[in-house]
Design an enzyme around this catalytic site. Sequence first.
Site, PDB file in Angstrom:
ATOM      1  N   SER A  76      38.560 -48.530 -43.427  1.00  0.00           N
ATOM      2  CA  SER A  76      39.964 -48.748 -43.089  1.00  0.00           C
ATOM      3  C   SER A  76      40.176 -48.981 -41.609  1.00  0.00           C
ATOM      4  O   SER A  76      41.261 -49.380 -41.189  1.00  0.00           O
ATOM      5  CB  SER A  76      40.804 -47.546 -43.531  1.00  0.00           C
ATOM      6  OG  SER A  76      40.371 -46.370 -42.861  1.00  0.00           O
ATOM      7  N   HIS A  83      38.775 -54.599 -47.381  1.00  0.00           N
ATOM      8  CA  HIS A  83      39.529 -53.341 -47.381  1.00  0.00           C
ATOM      9  C   HIS A  83      40.577 -53.314 -48.473  1.00  0.00           C
ATOM     10  O   HIS A  83      41.568 -54.034 -48.413  1.00  0.00           O
ATOM     11  CB  HIS A  83      40.174 -53.132 -46.001  1.00  0.00           C
ATOM     12  CG  HIS A  83      40.955 -51.861 -45.901  1.00  0.00           C
ATOM     13  ND1 HIS A  83      42.095 -51.753 -45.147  1.00  0.00           N
ATOM     14  CD2 HIS A  83      40.752 -50.645 -46.476  1.00  0.00           C
ATOM     15  CE1 HIS A  83      42.570 -50.516 -45.260  1.00  0.00           C
ATOM     16  NE2 HIS A  83      41.769 -49.830 -46.049  1.00  0.00           N
ATOM     17  N   GLU A 138      42.448 -56.675 -47.458  1.00  0.00           N
ATOM     18  CA  GLU A 138      42.206 -57.272 -46.141  1.00  0.00           C
ATOM     19  C   GLU A 138      40.762 -57.749 -46.062  1.00  0.00           C
ATOM     20  O   GLU A 138      39.841 -56.966 -46.308  1.00  0.00           O
ATOM     21  CB  GLU A 138      42.460 -56.253 -45.025  1.00  0.00           C
ATOM     22  CG  GLU A 138      43.904 -55.849 -44.849  1.00  0.00           C
ATOM     23  CD  GLU A 138      44.088 -54.804 -43.760  1.00  0.00           C
ATOM     24  OE1 GLU A 138      45.055 -54.912 -42.990  1.00  0.00           O
ATOM     25  OE2 GLU A 138      43.270 -53.857 -43.690  1.00  0.00           O
ATOM     26  N   ASN A 175      46.665 -50.630 -41.311  1.00  0.00           N
ATOM     27  CA  ASN A 175      46.536 -49.295 -40.741  1.00  0.00           C
ATOM     28  C   ASN A 175      47.018 -49.221 -39.301  1.00  0.00           C
ATOM     29  O   ASN A 175      47.467 -48.160 -38.849  1.00  0.00           O
ATOM     30  CB  ASN A 175      45.095 -48.807 -40.844  1.00  0.00           C
ATOM     31  CG  ASN A 175      44.806 -48.209 -42.206  1.00  0.00           C
ATOM     32  OD1 ASN A 175      45.722 -47.909 -42.966  1.00  0.00           O
ATOM     33  ND2 ASN A 175      43.546 -48.033 -42.529  1.00  0.00           N
TER      34      ASN A 175
END
Length: 283
Positions: free
Chosen positions: A119, A140, A152, A191
């Site tokens: 992440s 991700h 992602e 994130n």
Amino acid sequence: MEVKKIGVLGAGAMGSGIALVAAQSGYDVVLSDIDLAFVDKGLKWIGNFLNKSVEKGKMTAEQKDAIIGKIVRTTGVDEFNDVDVVIEAIIEDLQVKKDAFNQLDQVCKPEALLTTNTSSISITQIAASTKRPDRVAGLHFFNPAPVMRLVEIIRGYYTSDDTVNTLLDVTVKFNKKSIVVKKDSPGFVVNRVMMAQYIEAIKLVEEGVATPEDVDIAVKLGLNHPMGPFELHDFTGTDIGYHVANYFCDECKDIRWNPPLALKELIRAGRLGRKTGSGWYNY
């Protein structure tokens, strides 16, 4: 390249969810962890998840069995020798990931793509432990992987266009929406935005502006988020949020990412979220 077989390294919540997504999409899957007990626990979760679809009439018991039948259980990485893509979903520790990718690089066929579900950790650093950095990328997923629609795809410094294009095709077959993160930056896109919101939410509480409960209500009803920041980080683990914030701070040398004192106090008190029965809230 044509992808037919996918290896998933790590059978925890994320790895099991990713293995389910791959098997539902028609891929043959090898699911591995350090102990078969962890793999069996992951397969039990997959079975329970699919049972809900059977109960709702969304699939038959035969279809459920066929999906589970596409997943081979194993330990280590030796059975990854013929997979086309590896998706690593183990602990968020750079050295542990580098060691795993070094082993994968030696076992997997030369044309195989090696991806990580990290992440926040640098793709370029992970890829440096292999002799195929052009075939290493971030992939991700979000928790729970079978439900969350976004993936992602993150480029490392040497990630090739062919690698990205192959992963784009795979995510389409996964029935996911993907974005390509063009630059290997801490936290990538989601994130980075989420941690900024989380830290600001904690500061609102520290400054006495609002309670965690009211911040969560405001974010859910005012921004239409399904969960508020405190609910979300209790769900994922306050220790993970703390680790990610520290990583951002170390990588960027930017004080804005420094974990607030209130978060540090939670960690010291062992309040790690739902998994320990308490975090920002008691469960």
